[in-house]
Design an enzyme around this catalytic site. Sequence first.
Site, PDB file in Angstrom:
ATOM      1  N   HIS A 133       0.801  -1.217   0.000  1.00  0.00           N
ATOM      2  CA  HIS A 133       0.000   0.000   0.000  1.00  0.00           C
ATOM      3  C   HIS A 133       0.835   1.269   0.000  1.00  0.00           C
ATOM      4  O   HIS A 133       0.313   2.342  -0.328  1.00  0.00           O
ATOM      5  CB  HIS A 133      -0.943   0.004   1.207  1.00  0.00           C
ATOM      6  CG  HIS A 133      -2.147  -0.860   1.026  1.00  0.00           C
ATOM      7  ND1 HIS A 133      -2.151  -2.222   1.271  1.00  0.00           N
ATOM      8  CD2 HIS A 133      -3.404  -0.565   0.585  1.00  0.00           C
ATOM      9  CE1 HIS A 133      -3.342  -2.708   1.008  1.00  0.00           C
ATOM     10  NE2 HIS A 133      -4.128  -1.736   0.582  1.00  0.00           N
ATOM     11  N   GLY A 134       2.082   1.184   0.352  1.00  0.00           N
ATOM     12  CA  GLY A 134       2.894   2.392   0.322  1.00  0.00           C
ATOM     13  C   GLY A 134       4.259   2.197   0.937  1.00  0.00           C
ATOM     14  O   GLY A 134       4.459   1.336   1.795  1.00  0.00           O
TER      15      GLY A 134
END
Length: 473
Positions: free
Chosen positions: A325-326
């Site tokens: 996700h990041g």
Amino acid sequence: MVFSSMIFLAVLLPVTLLLYYILPTKLRNFWLLVVSLIFYSWGEPVYILLMLFSIALNYSCGLIIGHIDSNNSPSRNRNKKIALVIAVVINIGLLFVFKYADFAIGSYNAIFGRHVHLLKIALPIGISFYTFQAMSYVIDVYRGKVKSNRNIVNFAAYITMFPQLIAGPIVRYKTIEKELRDRKVTVDDFYDGIIRFTIGLGKKVLIANNVAMLFREITTIEAGKLSTSMAWLAVLAFTIQIYFDFSGYSDMAIGMGRMLGFHFLENFDYPYESKSITEFWRKWHISLSTWFKEYVYIPLGGNRKGARRQIINIFIVWALTGLWHGASWNFVAWGLYYAILLVIEKLFLQKFLDKLPAIIGRIYAIIAFVIGWGIFVLDDLKYPKQFIEALTFRAGQGLLDKHTAYLLINFALVLIVGIVGSTSIPKKVMNKLLDKHYNVKLVAQLVFVAIVLVASIASIVSDTYNPFLYFRF
């Protein structure tokens, strides 16, 4: 380019569909490929080269594995594995360089006190999605679940397919293998596609964008003026925003897929109604959870090698899910937070929850995932330290303040619509009222969709806040 823009709604989508149905069936995948490349290159044309390389790499490795598999050479399994490893290593290597290199360098500098220069490479939109799709194809060819695709146009159309290219859902090749070769669009499919797309557009433009304004207003307030109630209101706003943003995009992708003859799998199933975190992750971003289960968790041994190994596997999978996700430590913490909850549920909590009234499980799940979004959103905040202090009842402005009441009053309608709309209640009520009256239900549906479409276009034309959260993933 985004779906919720007039250039897409008024030009690209109508032209795409018109020519798609005019062209002979054998040219439709080529046209889909052309449109997808135009769509992707609209904002950053240079990264078309990266995507074309990904297509060439995975197409070639799939062909090589398929060719090796057709021979009865004694070294067949070894050679197949070599080709698979090459594909996976290069795919993950590209993802690492473009998405995680600066994160790794920054972490190294912070831990060891070094000053290695960051690469400062721009993140290609959707690289996580199309990389995972490409890897699922090669892995499934290696496993013998699908045959290698010899048609480069069909394969490239699969990788670049614009409806779900930049924010999912992650479409595995085996899901649409037959439809890539031969598909038909019925009137019902096209009608359902329009309905689904319009509802997704309304989710995004009318709810997610408006709640995003509340979240943005709170998170830009000076740190010393933040109260505990305001910080939790921001988390609530983000909880609503991310659901309608992402599920809205998925609805639009699935709807456009239906218009083009593809049947993508569902990506959301009312996750905010879950009675446990285990259930939540069966209903939230289903395509990602399924991908990690099939290509990471099960190959690691899943639950087949004892409880201790299963717990280790869960932590590995969720650390990777967080990183997906990041490139930030708060995403890793977010993944590990869910790993802890899932392990606790598997060890004893789930059995206990099953014996309690459903409402208890729902309250527990709501508290758990709202706290999770509080961790998730820290990377977007200007004052993360002060925000954490406010969430933990150490805010400089105390527990309550007038500004929170003002914001609640001003955004009450969209918050209520968001909370109710994230459940299955509206659908159940509509079905109960109109299920026995098909014609009335059809008219009501058309009127509702028309209102949503007009309101969405009016909102887009007015130039309101219009980001897509999952573009960065």
